[in-house]
Enzyme design. Structure first.
Site, PDB file in Angstrom:
ATOM      1  N   ASN A 226       0.813  -1.162  -0.135  1.00  0.00           N
ATOM      2  CA  ASN A 226       0.157   0.229   0.184  1.00  0.00           C
ATOM      3  C   ASN A 226       0.883   1.277  -0.001  1.00  0.00           C
ATOM      4  OD1 ASN A 226       0.439  -0.800   2.550  1.00  0.00           O
ATOM      5  ND2 ASN A 226      -1.166   0.260   3.507  1.00  0.00           N
TER       6      ASN A 226
ATOM      7  N   GLU B 161       0.300   5.106   0.740  1.00  0.00           N
ATOM      8  CA  GLU B 161      -0.658   5.913   1.395  1.00  0.00           C
ATOM      9  C   GLU B 161       0.010   7.479   0.944  1.00  0.00           C
ATOM     10  OE1 GLU B 161      -0.982   5.645   5.372  1.00  0.00           O
ATOM     11  OE2 GLU B 161      -2.448   3.478   5.221  1.00  0.00           O
ATOM     12  N   ASN B 162      -0.838   8.622   0.881  1.00  0.00           N
ATOM     13  CA  ASN B 162      -0.734   9.895   0.635  1.00  0.00           C
ATOM     14  C   ASN B 162      -1.286  10.766   1.606  1.00  0.00           C
ATOM     15  OD1 ASN B 162      -1.351  12.500  -1.206  1.00  0.00           O
ATOM     16  ND2 ASN B 162      -0.036  11.260  -2.426  1.00  0.00           N
ATOM     17  N   ALA B 163      -0.729  11.940   1.806  1.00  0.00           N
ATOM     18  CA  ALA B 163      -1.125  13.011   2.759  1.00  0.00           C
ATOM     19  C   ALA B 163      -2.616  13.464   2.358  1.00  0.00           C
ATOM     20  CB  ALA B 163      -0.250  14.217   2.584  1.00  0.00           C
TER      21      ALA B 163
ATOM     22  N   TYR C  87      -5.425  11.785   1.596  1.00  0.00           N
ATOM     23  CA  TYR C  87      -5.599  10.530   2.085  1.00  0.00           C
ATOM     24  C   TYR C  87      -6.415   9.702   1.086  1.00  0.00           C
ATOM     25  CZ  TYR C  87      -4.819  11.930   6.969  1.00  0.00           C
ATOM     26  OH  TYR C  87      -4.304  12.498   8.243  1.00  0.00           O
TER      27      TYR C  87
ATOM     28  N   CYS D  91      -4.048   0.875  -2.320  1.00  0.00           N
ATOM     29  CA  CYS D  91      -4.236  -0.443  -1.710  1.00  0.00           C
ATOM     30  C   CYS D  91      -2.949  -1.174  -2.116  1.00  0.00           C
ATOM     31  CB  CYS D  91      -5.306  -1.473  -1.605  1.00  0.00           C
ATOM     32  SG  CYS D  91      -6.364  -0.517  -0.645  1.00  0.00           S
TER      33      CYS D  91
ATOM     34  N   GLU E 103      -3.047  -4.332  -3.090  1.00  0.00           N
ATOM     35  CA  GLU E 103      -3.452  -5.167  -4.429  1.00  0.00           C
ATOM     36  C   GLU E 103      -3.531  -4.464  -5.538  1.00  0.00           C
ATOM     37  OE1 GLU E 103      -5.060  -4.793  -1.464  1.00  0.00           O
ATOM     38  OE2 GLU E 103      -5.973  -6.376  -0.545  1.00  0.00           O
TER      39      GLU E 103
ATOM     40  N   CYS F 243     -10.324  -4.786  -0.145  1.00  0.00           N
ATOM     41  CA  CYS F 243     -11.326  -4.042  -0.140  1.00  0.00           C
ATOM     42  C   CYS F 243     -12.315  -4.140  -1.312  1.00  0.00           C
ATOM     43  CB  CYS F 243     -11.043  -2.401   0.148  1.00  0.00           C
ATOM     44  SG  CYS F 243     -10.280  -1.840  -1.567  1.00  0.00           S
TER      45      CYS F 243
ATOM     46  N   CYS G 215     -10.709  -3.209  -4.527  1.00  0.00           N
ATOM     47  CA  CYS G 215      -9.889  -3.986  -5.092  1.00  0.00           C
ATOM     48  C   CYS G 215     -10.183  -5.360  -5.661  1.00  0.00           C
ATOM     49  CB  CYS G 215      -8.707  -4.054  -4.029  1.00  0.00           C
ATOM     50  SG  CYS G 215      -7.495  -2.826  -3.882  1.00  0.00           S
TER      51      CYS G 215
HETATM   52  N1  THU Z   1      -5.200  -1.856   2.581  1.00  0.00           N
HETATM   53  C1  THU Z   1      -4.784  -2.449   1.589  1.00  0.00           C
HETATM   54  O1  THU Z   1      -3.721  -2.025   1.012  1.00  0.00           O
HETATM   55  N2  THU Z   1      -5.279  -3.535   1.169  1.00  0.00           N
HETATM   56  C2  THU Z   1      -6.449  -4.160   1.679  1.00  0.00           C
HETATM   57  O2  THU Z   1      -6.851  -5.294   1.573  1.00  0.00           O
HETATM   58  C3  THU Z   1      -6.954  -3.504   3.257  1.00  0.00           C
HETATM   59  C4  THU Z   1      -6.611  -2.129   3.434  1.00  0.00           C
HETATM   60  C5  THU Z   1      -4.558  -0.597   2.944  1.00  0.00           C
HETATM   61  C6  THU Z   1      -5.146   0.678   2.497  1.00  0.00           C
HETATM   62  C7  THU Z   1      -4.677   1.725   3.680  1.00  0.00           C
HETATM   63  O3  THU Z   1      -3.423   2.199   3.395  1.00  0.00           O
HETATM   64  C8  THU Z   1      -4.593   0.806   4.857  1.00  0.00           C
HETATM   65  O4  THU Z   1      -4.376  -0.342   4.262  1.00  0.00           O
HETATM   66  C9  THU Z   1      -5.501   0.949   5.977  1.00  0.00           C
HETATM   67  O5  THU Z   1      -6.748   0.864   5.400  1.00  0.00           O
END
Ligand code: THU
Length: 139
Positions: A46, A48-50, A52, A57, A59, A92, A95
């Site tokens: 995953n 992430e970014n400031a 949000y 993800c 996946e 999620c 994904c």
């Molecule tokens: N996240 C994933 O990368 N995959 C998943 O299957 C569930 C959630 C990440 C997204 C975010 O960066 C962090 O987990 C919290 O939700």
């Protein structure tokens, strides 16, 4: 279809790439690995970014890496995360749909937690009655 050595290689790849997760906001690190139709493994974490909602993800990263490498079908997907209480970290909703683009209903999705493999689900179990590319191919 998924022999033991390949399953283990996929799991190992997802565990290894999880260490590269960029998750300074959630602190929730996720790794994913996808097996393509050529038997190659593509891994992603995953990011992430400031801002949000722009976060990506694991996946999505792994599937994007597969496509960038010329892979076109996902034969199996592994997701690794350490959820509180040992809950399964399943893909999620978004994904699941991303995987739907490249996988078959019976494609296995392996869920791995801190103690190892927790569950093996099919894409159809995760995303029943789904909409996919085949819906657009006939008029
Ligand atoms: N996240 C994933 O990368 N995959 C998943 O299957 C569930 C959630 C990440 C997204 C975010 O960066 C962090 O987990 C919290 O939700």
């Amino acid at each position: 279809m998924l022999d033991d050595p390949t399953r283990q290689s996929l799991i190992d790849a997802a565990i290894a790439v999880r260490a590269h997760a960029h998750a300074p906001y959630s602190h929730f690190h996720v790794g994913a690995a996808v097996l393509d139709e050529q038997g190659r493994i593509h891994a992603g974490c995953n990011v992430e970014n400031a801002a949000y909602p722009v976060s990506q993800c694991a996946e999505a990263t792994a599937l994007g890496v597969m496509v960038a490498a010329g892979g076109r079908r996902a034969r199996a997907l592994v997701v690794v995360g350490h959820a509180s209480g040992g809950a399964w970290v399943t893909p999620c909703g978004g994904c699941r749909q991303r995987l739907r683009e490249f996988a078959d209903p019976d494609t296995p999705v392996l869920i791995v937690g801190a103690q190892g493999l927790q569950a093996t689900l099919t894409l159809d179990e995760l995303l029943p009655h789904s909409f996919g590319p085949d819906h657009l191919s006939s008029t």
